[in-house]
Design an enzyme around this catalytic site. Sequence first.
Site, PDB file in Angstrom:
ATOM      1  N   ALA A 282       0.992  -1.301  -0.118  1.00 62.65           N
ATOM      2  CA  ALA A 282      -0.100   0.185   0.006  1.00 62.65           C
ATOM      3  C   ALA A 282       0.940   1.227  -0.005  1.00 62.65           C
ATOM      4  O   ALA A 282       0.673   2.238   0.726  1.00 62.65           O
ATOM      5  CB  ALA A 282      -1.140   0.117   1.124  1.00 62.65           C
ATOM      6  N   GLY A 283       2.081   1.151  -0.539  1.00 59.67           N
ATOM      7  CA  GLY A 283       2.754   2.389  -0.781  1.00 59.67           C
ATOM      8  C   GLY A 283       2.610   3.040  -2.238  1.00 59.67           C
ATOM      9  O   GLY A 283       1.389   2.774  -2.760  1.00 59.67           O
TER      10      GLY A 283
ATOM     11  N   TRP B 244       8.702   7.479   3.836  1.00 58.48           N
ATOM     12  CA  TRP B 244       9.947   7.743   4.300  1.00 58.48           C
ATOM     13  C   TRP B 244      10.651   8.550   3.142  1.00 58.48           C
ATOM     14  O   TRP B 244      11.848   9.028   3.725  1.00 58.48           O
ATOM     15  CB  TRP B 244      10.944   6.558   4.546  1.00 58.48           C
ATOM     16  CG  TRP B 244      10.206   5.767   5.891  1.00 58.48           C
ATOM     17  CD1 TRP B 244       8.528   5.516   5.942  1.00 58.48           C
ATOM     18  CD2 TRP B 244      10.728   5.487   6.962  1.00 58.48           C
ATOM     19  NE1 TRP B 244       8.491   4.604   7.097  1.00 58.48           N
ATOM     20  CE2 TRP B 244       9.642   4.532   7.712  1.00 58.48           C
ATOM     21  CE3 TRP B 244      11.915   5.259   7.488  1.00 58.48           C
ATOM     22  CZ2 TRP B 244      10.078   3.989   8.910  1.00 58.48           C
ATOM     23  CZ3 TRP B 244      12.517   4.647   8.470  1.00 58.48           C
ATOM     24  CH2 TRP B 244      11.372   3.863   9.438  1.00 58.48           C
ATOM     25  N   ALA B 245      10.355   8.490   2.145  1.00 64.15           N
ATOM     26  CA  ALA B 245      10.909   9.260   1.066  1.00 64.15           C
ATOM     27  C   ALA B 245      11.119  10.790   1.206  1.00 64.15           C
ATOM     28  O   ALA B 245      10.025  11.333   1.185  1.00 64.15           O
ATOM     29  CB  ALA B 245      10.235   8.935  -0.215  1.00 64.15           C
TER      30      ALA B 245
ATOM     31  N   GLY C   6      13.744  13.019  -0.258  1.00 59.59           N
ATOM     32  CA  GLY C   6      14.133  13.712  -1.530  1.00 59.59           C
ATOM     33  C   GLY C   6      13.116  14.526  -2.686  1.00 59.59           C
ATOM     34  O   GLY C   6      13.376  15.613  -2.769  1.00 59.59           O
ATOM     35  N   GLY C   7      12.090  13.716  -3.066  1.00 62.27           N
ATOM     36  CA  GLY C   7      11.361  14.331  -3.963  1.00 62.27           C
ATOM     37  C   GLY C   7      10.922  13.721  -5.149  1.00 62.27           C
ATOM     38  O   GLY C   7      11.195  12.059  -5.106  1.00 62.27           O
TER      39      GLY C   7
ATOM     40  N   GLU D  57      19.369  18.080  -7.370  1.00 63.77           N
ATOM     41  CA  GLU D  57      19.933  16.810  -6.776  1.00 63.77           C
ATOM     42  C   GLU D  57      21.120  16.110  -7.482  1.00 63.77           C
ATOM     43  O   GLU D  57      21.458  16.483  -8.866  1.00 63.77           O
ATOM     44  CB  GLU D  57      18.922  15.861  -6.346  1.00 63.77           C
ATOM     45  CG  GLU D  57      17.991  16.404  -5.201  1.00 63.77           C
ATOM     46  CD  GLU D  57      17.047  15.403  -4.623  1.00 63.77           C
ATOM     47  OE1 GLU D  57      17.014  14.165  -5.118  1.00 63.77           O
ATOM     48  OE2 GLU D  57      16.000  15.776  -3.881  1.00 63.77           O
TER      49      GLU D  57
ATOM     50  N   HIS E 126      22.654   5.116   0.655  1.00 65.29           N
ATOM     51  CA  HIS E 126      22.448   6.568   0.492  1.00 65.29           C
ATOM     52  C   HIS E 126      23.614   7.202   1.395  1.00 65.29           C
ATOM     53  O   HIS E 126      24.035   6.696   2.630  1.00 65.29           O
ATOM     54  CB  HIS E 126      21.343   7.169   1.489  1.00 65.29           C
ATOM     55  CG  HIS E 126      21.012   8.186   0.933  1.00 65.29           C
ATOM     56  ND1 HIS E 126      21.560   9.749   1.233  1.00 65.29           N
ATOM     57  CD2 HIS E 126      19.878   8.932   0.150  1.00 65.29           C
ATOM     58  CE1 HIS E 126      21.081  10.625   0.986  1.00 65.29           C
ATOM     59  NE2 HIS E 126      20.011  10.222   0.348  1.00 65.29           N
TER      60      HIS E 126
ATOM     61  N   SER F 160      12.810   7.207  -7.864  1.00 66.78           N
ATOM     62  CA  SER F 160      11.918   6.054  -7.316  1.00 66.78           C
ATOM     63  C   SER F 160      10.543   6.219  -7.388  1.00 66.78           C
ATOM     64  O   SER F 160       9.846   5.416  -7.606  1.00 66.78           O
ATOM     65  CB  SER F 160      12.555   5.501  -5.954  1.00 66.78           C
ATOM     66  OG  SER F 160      12.646   6.663  -5.346  1.00 66.78           O
ATOM     67  N   LEU F 161      10.007   7.531  -6.527  1.00 66.66           N
ATOM     68  CA  LEU F 161       8.622   7.704  -6.455  1.00 66.66           C
ATOM     69  C   LEU F 161       7.970   7.906  -8.061  1.00 66.66           C
ATOM     70  O   LEU F 161       6.760   7.374  -8.242  1.00 66.66           O
ATOM     71  CB  LEU F 161       8.758   9.002  -5.932  1.00 66.66           C
ATOM     72  CG  LEU F 161       8.715   9.012  -4.401  1.00 66.66           C
ATOM     73  CD1 LEU F 161       8.529  10.479  -3.811  1.00 66.66           C
ATOM     74  CD2 LEU F 161       7.458   8.226  -3.675  1.00 66.66           C
TER      75      LEU F 161
END
Length: 505
Positions: free
Chosen positions: A21-22, A49-50, A52-53, A118, A234, A378-379
């Site tokens: 459920a992400g 938890w992300a 960065g954006g 980034e 990271h 990733s998102l």
Amino acid sequence: MFTPLDPPMETLAAEVVVVGAGAAGLATALNLAPRRVVVLALGPAATGWAQGGIAAATGPDDSPALHAADTEAAGAGLVDPLVAALVTAAAPGCIDWLQAAGVVFDPGADGRPARGLEAAHGRARILHSGGDATGRAILAALTARAGASPHIHRLDSAEATALLTDARGQIAGITVDLAGRRLMIRAAAIVLATGGIGGLYAHSTNPPGAVGRGLALATRIGARLRDLEFVQFHPTAMDLGSDPMPLASEAIRGAGAVLIDGAGQPVMAGIPGGDLAPRDVVARQVAAAIDAGSRVFLDARAAIGPGFTDRFPSAAAACMKAGVDPARQPIPVAPAAHYHMGGIAVDLAGRTSIPGLWAAGEVAATGLHGANRLASNSLLEALVCGSWVARDILAASPDARAPVIRPALRGPSADSGDSAAAVRHLRVAMSRQAGVLRDAPGLDHLIGLAAAIEADPKQPAAIADRALVCRLIAEAARDRPDSVGAHRRTDTAPLASREIRHVHA
């Protein structure tokens, strides 16, 4: 030990089951309307938890082609160019979809979403919501939208325990432990969106439940896996004594913060790209400094100073909780397992090698990230590929009448003291032997440890599956002798050609 006939198993039916459920799971479920979808949610999703954006070419000086080129460069020669082109082309539309779903991005001076820079991006194209709380904002909006969607039925505290196939080898259902209740859900279409593997490591930025559950489920039925050796570390996890380690977002370095050693000297001096070099490069430099006996710090005092809390509230809160004021003190950092580029091999529609099984998000290996994920992709991948999976399932019209074969399962026996010790040993060994730097003797030691735990009949299924995934990652790392991207071998020379992949069949 028990079989599914003891105790009795409740049986349900669904058109589609989404495991996770992400961002990837909810994007898939939302785009599956009007199909009836059951979403299985076990614990906190890594999406939240992300920090960065999300990357998208929305600026007048940018384009999807430039975004794709940066993605390929960061991936060290192993990115699939077609996948990169298609995902980056879909990124601006993905931003529009998120805004329609209720996500509010931080505005710039012109009122449009502000664009940040980034590492390894040639343009400022990173959009944020709530400073360093982008993942949380996206997850909240999608969760609310899913909760208001009548075609979605969510089951919380639901742990998928096995995928079921029929006599033809096609997906027929899934078994679930629902807070002690045992369910079998009949479905001819299942989507794995279970996230990553960072929780397998002692030093991790991921939630504790990110232990490769989807990889284990898929492996048990023979699904093809790919590129498991590529684990991104990271470089600026905050070394504040917490487990998991809170993240100092890459956006902090994008805002001008610099990495320094204990003597105040810049860690990235002389390295192309400096503090905004690709993550694998920065992680190795930080790890080398720590191995040499120095602590490493992220110094935001000059570049950000008193504005740190307003710009990066999540990182500031973690620092202040540990007694560090980032406006006046440098933040201690160390590399930590953060993202898995490898996973279940999928095509452009998210189809795996098992008919009826799709995968999306971090658990899937699409070819977008190659050997090293570009920051904030990733998102984007989770949302775009989740929508592609949904589109493919809607077009596939799976046969919901497929017969179910009930395999014998290891039971959900309670974790013992031995299990807790096994988890500790595995996590430490993963960080030591399958971390930023690897060599064959260390990987062989890890493989032996994981195999012994996996084969121990006293261990519950969840521990055996954890050990299985550790072993597969270590075997993939051992079997690739060349150093490329996030995979760095210290015992072999780099290979000139990078056009090879490790595939676990």
